[in-house]
Design an enzyme around this catalytic site. Structure first.
Site, PDB file in Angstrom:
ATOM      1  N   ASP A  63     -32.553   0.464 -10.792  1.00  0.00           N
ATOM      2  CA  ASP A  63     -31.901   0.357 -11.287  1.00  0.00           C
ATOM      3  C   ASP A  63     -30.330   1.018 -11.522  1.00  0.00           C
ATOM      4  O   ASP A  63     -31.347   2.454 -11.317  1.00  0.00           O
ATOM      5  CB  ASP A  63     -31.810   0.073 -13.155  1.00  0.00           C
ATOM      6  CG  ASP A  63     -31.555  -0.286 -13.789  1.00  0.00           C
ATOM      7  OD1 ASP A  63     -31.080  -1.644 -13.329  1.00  0.00           O
ATOM      8  OD2 ASP A  63     -30.665   0.869 -14.761  1.00  0.00           O
ATOM      9  N   THR A  96     -24.638  -2.730 -12.155  1.00  0.00           N
ATOM     10  CA  THR A  96     -24.648  -1.850 -12.462  1.00  0.00           C
ATOM     11  C   THR A  96     -24.447  -1.011 -11.096  1.00  0.00           C
ATOM     12  O   THR A  96     -23.763  -0.326 -10.786  1.00  0.00           O
ATOM     13  CB  THR A  96     -26.080  -0.534 -12.873  1.00  0.00           C
ATOM     14  OG1 THR A  96     -27.207  -1.271 -12.686  1.00  0.00           O
ATOM     15  CG2 THR A  96     -25.895  -1.512 -14.749  1.00  0.00           C
ATOM     16  N   THR A  97     -25.051  -1.261 -10.371  1.00  0.00           N
ATOM     17  CA  THR A  97     -25.254  -0.688  -9.038  1.00  0.00           C
ATOM     18  C   THR A  97     -23.811  -1.848  -7.918  1.00  0.00           C
ATOM     19  O   THR A  97     -23.044  -0.622  -7.508  1.00  0.00           O
ATOM     20  CB  THR A  97     -26.559  -0.869  -7.793  1.00  0.00           C
ATOM     21  OG1 THR A  97     -27.715  -0.465  -8.268  1.00  0.00           O
ATOM     22  CG2 THR A  97     -26.504  -0.436  -6.862  1.00  0.00           C
ATOM     23  N   ASP A 391     -32.247  -5.739 -18.776  1.00  0.00           N
ATOM     24  CA  ASP A 391     -31.654  -6.735 -18.343  1.00  0.00           C
ATOM     25  C   ASP A 391     -30.928  -7.740 -18.221  1.00  0.00           C
ATOM     26  O   ASP A 391     -29.626  -8.076 -18.755  1.00  0.00           O
ATOM     27  CB  ASP A 391     -31.813  -5.443 -16.760  1.00  0.00           C
ATOM     28  CG  ASP A 391     -31.452  -4.423 -16.624  1.00  0.00           C
ATOM     29  OD1 ASP A 391     -31.104  -3.519 -17.440  1.00  0.00           O
ATOM     30  OD2 ASP A 391     -31.527  -3.449 -15.159  1.00  0.00           O
TER      31      ASP A 391
END
Length: 583
Positions: A63, A96-97, A391
């Site tokens: 994550d 998020t990445t 998530d």
């Protein structure tokens, strides 16, 4: 001659280091690229995991937000990437990445223009125009399904969010479970804090289950607990922040007696105080009494004799969920308890789940709530499973509120990239180059997804460019990691909420513009003294385990200009990126 004897004007403290100009901007861009390199391989359904050891505990995760939070980044400009990763996690829950990679790739593409002397404000103007065009295009491409098909849409979004997680193989179990949990909440508030996630070590991950109500682990119990009722129908619930335990005052009070017989009166008074409190609770009519503070053995037996269930030392978050779900108001005193402060539910029971016993409230009238019980082999596995579930819950929540989705697998990025390339041909001047650079930066998502799956990224990107340019029905063509090629990801069920992509593009552009607008850094020498500054290990050269780096060393040594070693496009000068503890 007179000018030679004029006194020098000193504005900054002696030893203060300042770096400015083109070298400063490129230094910051290099630092951001180094940050992106650490999480680049975690993207997509075939992304790798990272092990981060902070000196006390080990975290295994892919994550992006978790990894960025655990890394103790020292470089001040690179910290902005951590901020957008955290913001993306809070706003959408996923991507998020992607947002970090996109921001770093935009900076990489425009670094050549900075090196060639193009003013940063011109680049920023072009990037902002490109972002507006991209956001408008994404909104045009977004689709929705209403009615019975909307439930299927939510499950597809949850499955897509779980594709890149540790529990990807169990997504058919967890996706419907997550959608059920979110849809149980109030549709207007949709407060995900009312979804409790409880982890029980042991068993298989397939033993995980959803409970439509509030559930929390049995608290520490005293003698008499087993005599209490374990199942109640339509009970009234009393929540307390009061200690119901007999406490002697002999250690913290001084009493002077003139007659030894008075001592018994003091002892009797202590017992009378606790009995008065217990009687007040019983007279309130409550059949379930929960307290944040201890309920002693006397109180436990007293309630058991009267057919009342009680539990003390209930965790604050669980007590809050019971309060919101049942409508009970937490009381700090047992006096003047009225009916309007009591909560209710259709059913209360204590039952065994795995090796643990849980107290479960169902049929709560005030706010519908849910609890997900996770099973697994180890603490690290359960921690990563919890992050994955969170998530997916956020993704379903955003889809419920925005109700529009786009295809994943890099399809939306390629379609927007193709649109911007065509649009830029009609723009004269330097803005054409900048919009083209942004269009090329968008390709980092499908390229990295392909690379992480072990595919030939050059071949995949060329095929995607051809389909999106020539095929009128090719707007949803993306990377197919299962069959090692390209496919219509919309038909394959790889769906993401449009809010995810809109927020990622907007955040990445904001960070890129922020980095490009910084042309000077002033470093206070006081922050370099031992114990005065951040003591983590960040971007820097060499050093053994546990070595503490100063800020100037973290910027490449030799001041901000140290980041410049290696020239255009080079990564030298940012040679090591480490987490806490120098691991």
């Amino acid at each position: 001659m007179q000018a030679a004897f004029q006194p020098q004007i000193i504005l900054l403290r002696e030893g203060t280091d300042t770096s400015q100009g083109k070298a400063q901007i490129i230094s910051n861009i290099n630092a951001c690229q180094a940050v992106a390199e650490t999480i680049r391989t975690t993207l997509g359904p075939r992304g790798m995991d990272k092990l981060v050891f902070d000196g006390q505990r080990t975290t295994i995760s892919n994550d992006g937000a978790t990894i960025m939070r655990l890394l103790d980044i020292v470089h001040p400009a690179a910290k902005t990437l951590v901020d957008i990763s955290m913001a993306q996690d809070a706003e959408v829950g996923d991507g998020t990445t992607s947002v970090v990679l996109l921001a770093a790739e935009i900076l990489k593409e425009v670094k050549e223009f900075v090196d060639d002397g193009l003013h940063s404000r011109v680049i920023i103007k072009g990037l902002r125009e490109a972002s507006l065009l991209a956001i408008k295009k994404i909104e045009e491409l977004a689709v929705t399904n209403e009615g019975d098909l909307f439930r299927k849409l939510l499950e597809k979004c949850a499955s897509t969010a779980l594709n890149s997680k540790l529990i990807a193989r169990q997504k058919h179990l967890f996706a419907p479970m997550i959608v059920d949990a979110v849809t149980l909440l109030d549709s207007e508030l949709c407060d995900i804090k009312l979804i409790g996630i409880k982890k029980i070590t042991g068993g298989s991950v397939t033993d995980s289950q959803l409970i439509t109500g509030v559930a929390f682990k049995k608290t520490f119990s005293y003698a008499g607990f087993e005599q209490q009722p374990k199942h109640l129908s339509n009970p009234l619930i009393l929540l307390l922040n009061v200690e119901l335990e007999l406490k002697s005052e002999k250690e913290n009070a001084e009493i002077r007696l003139t007659d030894p017989d008075q001592y018994q009166g003091i002892v009797d008074a202590e017992w009378q105080i606790i009995y008065n409190k217990l009687d007040k609770c019983v007279n309130s009519g409550a059949k379930v009494v929960l307290s944040r503070l201890p309920i002693g053995d006397l109180g436990t037996q007293y309630f058991a004799d009267r057919g009342i269930f009680c539990a003390g030392r209930v965790p604050s978050d669980d007590l809050d969920r019971v309060s919101k779900a049942t409508g009970a108001i937490v009381q700090t005193s047992v006096y003047d308890i009225t009916e309007n402060v009591l909560g209710s539910c259709e059913s209360f029971e204590e039952k065994g789940l795995g090796d643990e016993r849980y107290n479960i409230f169902t049929g709560c009238p005030k706010a519908k709530t849910a609890t997900i019980i996770l099973r697994g082999g180890g603490d690290q596995y359960l921690d990563e499973t919890e992050r994955s579930i969170h998530d997916a819950i956020m993704i379903v929540k955003r889809t419920l509120s925005h109700r529009k989705v786009v295809a994943g697998g890099g399809a939306i990025e390629m379609e927007v990239s193709t649109y911007l390339r065509e649009y830029s041909k009609n723009i004269p001047g330097k803005l054409q180059l900048i919009i083209n650079a942004f269009a090329k930066a968008l390709e980092v998502i499908p390229r990295q997804v392909a690379e992480n799956a072990g595919l030939d990224s050059v071949d995949i990107i060329n095929k995607l460019r051809k389909e999106h340019s020539t095929n009128p029905n090719g707007k949803w063509i993306g990377v197919d990691v299962l069959n090692e090629g390209i496919c219509d990801t919309y038909e394959s069920g790889v769906w993401e909420p449009a809010a995810n992509k809109l927020n990622a593009v907007a955040s990445a552009i904001e960070v890129a513009c922020s980095i490009l607008s910084i042309d000077e850094t002033v470093r206070n020498p006081q922050s370099e003294k031992p114990g005065a500054a951040s003591q983590g290990v960040g971007l820097g050269q060499g050093g053994g385990a546990g070595t503490r780096k100063m800020v100037s060393e973290a910027m490449g040594g030799g001041g901000m200009a140290g980041m410049m070693r290696g020239g255009r496009g080079g990564r030298k000068g940012v040679q090591m990126f480490r987490g806490r503890g120098g691991a």
